[in-house]
Design a protein around this motif. Structure first.
Motif, PDB file in Angstrom:
ATOM      1  N   ASN B 254       0.814  -1.214   0.000  1.00 41.26           N
ATOM      2  CA  ASN B 254       0.000   0.000   0.000  1.00 41.26           C
ATOM      3  C   ASN B 254       0.842   1.255   0.000  1.00 41.26           C
ATOM      4  OD1 ASN B 254      -2.660  -0.896  -0.144  1.00 41.26           O
ATOM      5  ND2 ASN B 254      -2.625  -1.506   1.996  1.00 41.26           N
ATOM      6  N   SER B 270      -0.688  -2.645  -5.609  1.00 40.44           N
ATOM      7  CA  SER B 270      -1.959  -2.918  -4.951  1.00 40.44           C
ATOM      8  C   SER B 270      -2.208  -4.421  -4.910  1.00 40.44           C
ATOM      9  CB  SER B 270      -3.064  -2.167  -5.680  1.00 40.44           C
ATOM     10  OG  SER B 270      -4.115  -3.013  -6.007  1.00 40.44           O
ATOM     11  N   SER B 393      -5.469   2.566   1.836  1.00 41.27           N
ATOM     12  CA  SER B 393      -5.443   2.254   0.409  1.00 41.27           C
ATOM     13  C   SER B 393      -6.508   3.040  -0.347  1.00 41.27           C
ATOM     14  CB  SER B 393      -5.642   0.760   0.190  1.00 41.27           C
ATOM     15  OG  SER B 393      -6.962   0.391   0.492  1.00 41.27           O
ATOM     16  N   TYR B 397      -6.723   4.740  -4.286  1.00 39.56           N
ATOM     17  CA  TYR B 397      -7.813   4.324  -5.180  1.00 39.56           C
ATOM     18  C   TYR B 397      -8.728   5.509  -5.479  1.00 39.56           C
ATOM     19  CZ  TYR B 397      -6.536  -0.537  -4.128  1.00 39.56           C
ATOM     20  OH  TYR B 397      -5.882  -1.715  -3.992  1.00 39.56           O
TER      21      TYR B 397
END
Lengths: 492, 455
Positions: B254, B270, B393, B397
């Motif tokens: 991450n 990822s 994370s 994203y």
């Protein structure tokens, strides 16, 4: 088994695609369809509230409840379990009402990507209805997170100049908070040993005290970010300032209530003994938030930012009232907190919507640059004064009664908290100062502005009239809230 | 092109056969003790062959010309290797299947004939050969200690006589499989290989061959319960080893993903982080194989393998479509993508949200089970670390989603979206959302696979 609540949750979710298609085909048609669907959801929410009022469920019980097996594999079982009581029904009602009003207010303020906008509003509404009705912790968490996605896009796509920053800050803050809350739920589940459950009704009153402390802390973080409680509040002013005004209405009127609801339903309902032991911490935090929000609001030059800090101050009342009941047993605290959530949603919702109109018509919402609205925009100015009166807790608006109940319960718990009486005084101070500068000053010569139309005036009546009605018929909310308060005090 | 259509047909037919064989098990195996059709094998064979099918269909758009037959036949060998590996019950069979799966992917990684691609292929081949050698050494130790190459016999032998050599053999298995599973510290080849290889091939590596590493690990490692014999120190149990590996893997993945400037590298990191989440189920299982938490954890691991295949497959193929049409892989290409390639941007959004674990998408349910399995007890710190990782994370994203929907494109012109990609996107998004809304079937499938392992 009734299915009213399922309809309440899934009608908006299923309506979203049809609203998208209709708005794509024709802008007006989409708007009318959205309003009609919003009105249908509002009618169902009214029915729900009436059902709770006409036969209030016994303490710890729920009205209109439905329960189906949803996910089941050894050793995990999750039920799709919905229900309402005197805590959730006012919130359902006010969320449905604000959704309709936000759609109505969007017609002039939103001018691009409309199909996506209106369908996301329904996604948001369905998820909110789910949050306030689910009686299973995982189901609750699912809806809780679904709320974030439309809000991220609302701020990011339709927001102001710093929208990218505000949207990212919003989603990271709230997601981090809620994942920690989820961890608390999982901890409880495994800790229950031979009878694990995620069901709020089954768990309430059966969690061993030793198992309550860590989940109380974990859920506190999740709810404190949403409420928001100082010092977890820093995402809120950014989000509010950048969000378009109808979305600010939903943000302040609906999304923040998720935090207050969580404190009452989960922190107090599932971890009562631990909450009872640490009630003083929550009281102090709530009191601090009230003062901090009020003091910070004085300093703001942006009208919208000032209202955002007012929200922090008002939501502090919710936490303070709830835990005042837990500290001493005066049921007025929880009743006042529920009432305050309802009143704050309408009062602050109308102010946010107004700030959108003022910016749209006058081109700015900086308090120092606004002059003489009293003469140049008399209808807008009148509503601004009335809405400010509602926000500062002036009778005949119901916010007065809500704040009065909370402060009374606080004094009965600990007499020194009478200092909280100063918070409405500060609030009145900065609102009156704002009104003097914005409404009562001399208008700027040669600056042509248009006042709002009568249709908009009527829409603002829909925010403010219920507040006047409810100070007279306050039992409509307080009677169903009483068993909830008694139940929470009984647990602790 | 004909080769591609034939391969797609064959893969679809074999998926149907695998599904039938898994739903209606016959009980006896015509291949003796080498392979046997249990539900665990069925799940992994379905996932790996399914991903290969998705890659094949998407490749209709990218692979044209005289070399296409070579490309598709390499794909078919890999698919065969992965399916055999899923069903292997014998270490030698497992090794043969492992090589059958790996060798064609070395050639596929260098398929572009560009310097970058060839470098990736060489790096990948060297690391791959090393991991095969390590596995082979571990197998030879296991045979020497137990006199058998049957996995069940080896596991039972190690369990009965936990000697120091058994511990070393176990660690060698962890290292050998760890290269494919992309576990830190065996992950260094991943970002370079994924970035250099053609993106459709990277999809295969991330979403399929990696899963083969996991099925091998589940079959071999989970039965071996102790390293205690080597060190005489209670800290060195397999549960602790897996916990440390899981923590390292998800955190390194991450943190590194946050700083990447190219989409394929970001997805590679990822993917490493997701491997860390899958390991959490191993922790819960090896801590106490008979507990409720163990069965929740193993179910979560298997479900996350299924979900990771669809989510990562969708994300990598979306990146492949962007690379194909815009000729760019840097993050700047994603600015305003929602206006240029709306279907691709939507697919990428769903895949990324699901990878972050946002409900009600499929990734949420597997993460929920994984975190639940360690939420209370000695490994609660791991659950906290995993939850914080998960929240962290979302930072990168959501950053990509923000770029696609909020930022302005340099060139707002609409770009054609390749039709075969759109077909694959529709299926994968359907799976992500479908499993997310109705998780019951997928969960009981995974839980059946978990119980078939030691049933």
């Amino acid at each position: 088994m009734s299915f009213v609540l399922s309809v309440l949750v899934f009608l908006p979710l299923l309506a979203a695609p049809s609203v998208y298609l209709a708005t794509r085909a024709n802008r007006r048609a989409g708007l009318y369809l959205s309003l009609a669907l919003g009105a249908v959801v509002l009618a169902i929410a009214l029915y729900t509230s009436w059902a709770v009022y006409s036969s209030p469920p016994a303490p710890g019980q729920y009205q209109l409840s439905e329960r189906y097996s949803w996910i089941n594999f050894r050793p995990v079982g999750l039920d799709f379990h919905l229900g309402v009581d005197g805590l959730s029904s006012p919130l359902l009602l006010v969320s449905a009402l604000l959704t309709v009003l936000a759609i109505f207010g969007s017609r002039k303020l939103i001018d691009h990507h409309e199909p996506e906008y209106y369908s996301l509003i329904f996604l948001f509404e369905g998820a909110i209805m789910g949050v306030f009705t689910s009686l299973n912790l995982i189901l609750f968490y699912v809806f809780w997170e679904v709320v974030l996605i439309p809000m991220f896009f609302f701020i990011g796509v339709w927001g102001g100049p710093r929208r990218k920053y505000a949207a990212m800050k919003f989603i990271i803050f709230t997601y981090a908070g809620s994942t920690i809350m989820l961890l608390g739920f999982l901890y409880v589940y495994l800790g229950m040993g031979s009878s694990p459950s995620f069901d709020i009704q089954d768990l309430s009153g059966h969690i061993p005290v030793a198992l309550q402390y860590l989940p109380l802390l974990a859920s506190f973080i999740g709810f404190a970010v949403k409420l928001p409680l100082v010092p977890f509040h820093t995402w809120l002013p950014d989000a509010h300032v950048e969000a378009p005004s109808p979305i600010s209405v939903l943000l302040a009127g609906v999304l923040l209530k998720m935090g207050g609801y969580g404190f009452l339903r989960i922190s107090m309902g599932l971890f009562p003994q631990a909450s009872y032991q640490y009630a003083w911490v929550f009281l102090v935090l709530g009191l601090f938030s009230m003062f901090y929000g009020a003091a910070a609001a004085i300093l703001q030059k942006d009208l919208k930012k000032m209202i955002a800090f007012t929200s922090i101050n008002h939501m502090g009342f919710v936490l303070f009232g709830a835990y005042a009941t837990l500290a001493y047993g005066n049921l007025l605290g929880v009743q006042g907190a529920i009432f305050q959530m309802f009143a704050h949603a309408l009062a602050v919702g109308s102010l946010f919507m107004l700030s959108g109109y003022i910016q749209h018509q006058a081109g700015t919402r900086e308090i120092p640059s606004l002059h003489g609205l009293g003469t140049s925009m008399p209808r807008t100015a009148t509503i601004l004064v009335l809405a400010s009166a509602a926000a500062m807790g002036l009778p005949p608006f119901a916010s007065f009664l809500a704040e009065f109940l909370v402060i009374a319960a606080g004094i009965s718990a600990f007499s020194l908290t009478a200092i909280s009486i100063l918070v409405p005084v500060i609030t009145a101070g900065y609102f009156l100062w704002m009104i003097r500068r914005v409404v009562l000053s001399a208008p700027e010569p040669g600056h042509e502005v248009h006042d709002m139309g009568w249709a908009d005036v009527a829409s603002f009546a829909a925010y403010l009239v219920p507040l006047v009605v409810l100070i007279v018929f306050s039992y409509l909310i307080l009677t169903p809230a009483a068993p909830v308060a008694a139940y929470l005090w009984g647990l602790a | 092109m004909l080769a591609g259509y034939i391969l797609a047909g064959v893969l679809a037919a074999s998926m149907l056969l695998i599904a039938l064989a898994t739903l209606y098990p016959s009980g006896s195996s015509p291949f003796g003790d080498l392979i046997s059709p249990d539900q665990l094998g069925g799940v992994f064979a379905l996932v790996t062959v399914g991903v290969t099918l998705a890659v094949t269909v998407a490749s209709f758009e990218t692979t044209k010309g005289s070399s296409a037959p070579v490309y598709y036949s390499l794909l078919s060998f890999t698919a065969l290797g992965m399916a055999l590996l899923a069903y292997s019950r014998d270490l030698l069979m497992l090794f043969v299947a492992w090589e059958l799966m790996s060798l064609p992917t070395y050639a596929l990684a260098g398929y572009d004939k560009k310097l970058r691609s060839n470098e990736a292929a060489v790096k990948y081949a060297i690391i791959g050969a090393m991991s095969s050698a390590i596995i082979l050494y571990a197998i030879s130790l296991a045979y020497g200690l137990t006199g058998s190459t049957q996995i069940s016999a080896v596991v039972a032998g190690f369990y009965a006589h936990p000697t120091a050599l058994a511990g070393i053999s176990t660690l060698l298995f962890v290292a050998g499989f760890g290269f494919k599973m992309s576990i830190v510290p065996f992950h260094m080849w991943i970002p370079d290989a994924y970035e250099g290889a053609p993106t459709t091939v990277s999809t295969l590596l991330a979403a399929a061959t990696k899963k083969a590493g996991f099925v091998a690990a589940i079959r071999v490692l989970l039965g071996i319960t102790t390293l205690y014999a080597v060190t005489q120190n209670p800290l060195f149990t397999m549960a602790n080893v897996f916990a440390v590996l899981a923590l390292l893997t998800m955190t390194v993945g991450n943190v590194a993903a946050l700083t990447q400037k190219s989409m394929t590298r970001l997805l590679a990191y990822s993917s490493i982080a997701q491997a860390g989440y899958i390991l959490i189920g191993f922790v819960a299982f090896s801590a106490d194989p008979t507990s409720n938490a163990a069965s929740i954890g193993l179910t979560g691991s298997i479900l996350h393998v299924i979900n990771h295949a669809t989510m990562k497959g969708a994300a990598f193929l979306a990146a492949a479509a962007v690379l194909l049409q815009l000729k760019r892989a840097d993050l700047g290409a994603y600015d305003g993508l929602a206006r240029r390639m709306p279907i691709t941007a939507f697919t990428m959004t769903i895949a990324l949200l699901s990878l972050a674990g946002v409900p009600p998408l499929s990734g949420f349910w597997s993460k929920l089970l994984l975190f639940l399995s360690v939420a209370n007890g000695p490994f609660a710190w791991l659950a906290l670390a995993a939850i914080l990782n998960s929240a962290f994370s979302l930072g990168y994203y959501a950053w990509i989603i923000k770029r696609m929907f909020v930022d302005e494109p340099e060139n707002p012109e609409r770009v054609r979206e390749p039709i075969w990609f759109v077909v694959v996107f529709a299926v994968l998004v359907g799976l992500i959302v479908g499993i997310g809304l109705f998780p019951q079937q997928a969960i009981s499938f995974a839980s059946g696979a978990a119980s078939s392992l030691f049933g």
